[in-house]
Design a protein around this motif. Structure first.
Motif, short mmCIF file in Angstrom:
data_model
loop_
_atom_site.label_atom_id
_atom_site.label_comp_id
_atom_site.label_asym_id
_atom_site.label_seq_id
_atom_site.Cartn_x
_atom_site.Cartn_y
_atom_site.Cartn_z
N ASN A 41 0.83 -1.21 0.00
CA ASN A 41 0.00 0.00 0.00
C ASN A 41 0.85 1.26 0.00
O ASN A 41 0.55 2.22 -0.71
N LYS A 42 1.91 1.26 0.82
CA LYS A 42 2.79 2.44 0.92
C LYS A 42 3.49 2.73 -0.42
O LYS A 42 3.65 3.88 -0.81
N LEU A 43 3.96 1.67 -1.08
CA LEU A 43 4.70 1.84 -2.33
C LEU A 43 3.79 1.75 -3.56
O LEU A 43 4.27 1.91 -4.69
N ASP A 44 2.51 1.48 -3.34
CA ASP A 44 1.53 1.34 -4.41
C ASP A 44 2.01 0.36 -5.48
O ASP A 44 1.97 0.64 -6.68
N MET A 45 2.49 -0.79 -5.00
CA MET A 45 3.09 -1.78 -5.89
C MET A 45 3.07 -3.14 -5.20
O MET A 45 3.30 -3.22 -4.00
N LYS A 46 2.76 -4.18 -5.94
CA LYS A 46 2.81 -5.54 -5.40
C LYS A 46 4.27 -5.90 -5.09
O LYS A 46 5.19 -5.41 -5.73
N ILE A 47 4.46 -6.80 -4.12
CA ILE A 47 5.81 -7.19 -3.72
C ILE A 47 6.58 -7.78 -4.90
O ILE A 47 7.75 -7.49 -5.08
N SER A 48 5.91 -8.58 -5.71
CA SER A 48 6.59 -9.17 -6.87
C SER A 48 7.12 -8.07 -7.79
O SER A 48 8.22 -8.19 -8.34
N LYS A 49 6.38 -6.99 -7.92
CA LYS A 49 6.82 -5.87 -8.77
C LYS A 49 7.96 -5.09 -8.11
O LYS A 49 8.89 -4.65 -8.78
N ILE A 50 7.89 -4.95 -6.78
CA ILE A 50 8.97 -4.28 -6.04
C ILE A 50 10.27 -5.05 -6.26
O ILE A 50 11.32 -4.46 -6.56
N PHE A 51 10.22 -6.37 -6.13
CA PHE A 51 11.40 -7.22 -6.35
C PHE A 51 11.92 -7.04 -7.78
O PHE A 51 13.12 -6.91 -7.99
N LYS A 52 11.00 -7.04 -8.73
CA LYS A 52 11.37 -6.96 -10.15
C LYS A 52 11.99 -5.61 -10.51
O LYS A 52 13.00 -5.54 -11.19
N ILE A 53 11.37 -4.53 -10.03
CA ILE A 53 11.80 -3.18 -10.41
C ILE A 53 12.93 -2.64 -9.53
O ILE A 53 13.91 -2.10 -10.01
N LYS A 54 12.79 -2.81 -8.22
CA LYS A 54 13.75 -2.21 -7.29
C LYS A 54 14.73 -3.21 -6.68
O LYS A 54 15.73 -2.82 -6.09
N GLY A 55 14.40 -4.49 -6.76
CA GLY A 55 15.31 -5.52 -6.26
C GLY A 55 15.02 -5.94 -4.83
O GLY A 55 14.37 -5.22 -4.07
N GLU A 56 15.54 -7.13 -4.48
CA GLU A 56 15.30 -7.67 -3.14
C GLU A 56 15.99 -6.83 -2.07
O GLU A 56 15.44 -6.62 -0.99
N GLU A 57 17.18 -6.33 -2.35
CA GLU A 57 17.90 -5.53 -1.35
C GLU A 57 17.10 -4.30 -0.94
O GLU A 57 16.97 -4.00 0.25
N PHE A 58 16.53 -3.58 -1.92
CA PHE A 58 15.69 -2.43 -1.62
C PHE A 58 14.52 -2.86 -0.75
O PHE A 58 14.20 -2.22 0.26
N PHE A 59 13.87 -3.96 -1.16
CA PHE A 59 12.70 -4.45 -0.41
C PHE A 59 13.07 -4.76 1.03
O PHE A 59 12.36 -4.38 1.96
N ARG A 60 14.17 -5.48 1.24
CA ARG A 60 14.55 -5.88 2.61
C ARG A 60 14.86 -4.67 3.48
O ARG A 60 14.52 -4.65 4.67
N GLU A 61 15.50 -3.64 2.91
CA GLU A 61 15.78 -2.42 3.68
C GLU A 61 14.49 -1.70 4.04
O GLU A 61 14.31 -1.24 5.18
N TYR A 62 13.59 -1.61 3.08
CA TYR A 62 12.30 -0.95 3.31
C TYR A 62 11.47 -1.75 4.32
O TYR A 62 10.84 -1.20 5.21
N GLU A 63 11.53 -3.08 4.18
CA GLU A 63 10.82 -3.97 5.09
C GLU A 63 11.31 -3.78 6.53
O GLU A 63 10.51 -3.73 7.47
N GLU A 64 12.63 -3.67 6.71
CA GLU A 64 13.20 -3.48 8.05
C GLU A 64 12.69 -2.19 8.68
O GLU A 64 12.18 -2.19 9.80
N LYS A 65 12.83 -1.10 7.95
CA LYS A 65 12.42 0.20 8.46
C LYS A 65 10.92 0.22 8.78
O LYS A 65 10.50 0.64 9.87
N THR A 66 10.12 -0.29 7.87
CA THR A 66 8.67 -0.30 8.03
C THR A 66 8.24 -1.20 9.19
O THR A 66 7.42 -0.80 10.03
N THR A 67 8.80 -2.40 9.26
CA THR A 67 8.42 -3.35 10.31
C THR A 67 8.80 -2.82 11.68
O THR A 67 8.01 -2.91 12.63
N LEU A 68 9.99 -2.26 11.82
CA LEU A 68 10.41 -1.71 13.12
C LEU A 68 9.48 -0.57 13.55
O LEU A 68 9.19 -0.42 14.74
#
Length: 174
Positions: A41-68
């Motif tokens: 919802n925050k990125l207005d993009m499905k996780i599969s698309k986030i992985f495809k466009i921005k990569g797993e590393e971007f996702f994991r960093e964003y996931e850490e910040k958001t989850t904390l």
């Protein structure tokens, strides 16, 4: 008497974290947050698309910040993404300050549920052996959860009742 801590569900993709978490939050009248849905919802993009466009590393960093940030809330039910608990900072915070429940399912059930799922980028097109390896690797982290709920052979209501019993009895004395 009920615990004042957040309830955090962790486990493999397909283990039922979102459906069980949502139902638990309704029964306990607590807010529910699914971290993957929140990120989408925050990125207005499905996780599969986030992985495809921005990569797993971007996702994991964003996931850490958001989850904390989500974990700073009080008395809520949280469903983590399958890989979130592998993150040291997230894991340490959850183990120290929250009630963690590992929804453990057998490999055969998980593989059947996640096989070729386009919404799960790490599972899409993975072989059964690769999925089994991922389950084994992640289980080494999941086992650190405060509570393990073996979902094998249980229906949703039985799983929910088990969790609520722990929440309302064992945790009430803490």
């Amino acid at each position: 008497m009920k615990s004042r801590k957040n309830i955090v569900f962790l486990g493999m993709m397909g283990s039922g974290k979102t459906s069980i978490g949502s139902l638990i939050s309704q029964k306990l009248k607590l807010e529910f947050v699914d971290t993957d849905q929140y990120i989408e919802n925050k990125l207005d993009m499905k996780i599969s698309k986030i992985f495809k466009i921005k990569g797993e590393e971007f996702f994991r960093e964003y996931e850490e910040k958001t989850t904390l940030n989500i974990l700073k809330k009080k008395k809520i039910v949280i469903s983590l993404g399958g890989g979130a608990f592998l993150n040291q900072k997230i894991r340490d915070e959850i183990l120290k300050n929250h009630l963690s429940f590992w929804l453990k399912c057998d490999s055969k059930t998980l593989i059947k549920r996640i096989r070729n799922s386009t919404k799960r980028p790490l599972a899409f097109k993975a072989s059964n052996n690769e999925l089994n390896d991922m389950i084994k690797l992640r289980s080494k982290y999941y086992i650190k959860a405060k509570y393990k709920v073996d979902c094998s052979g249980l229906n949703k209501n039985e799983v929910i009742n088990k969790i609520i019993d722990i929440y309302e009895t064992k945790e009430a004395s803490n």
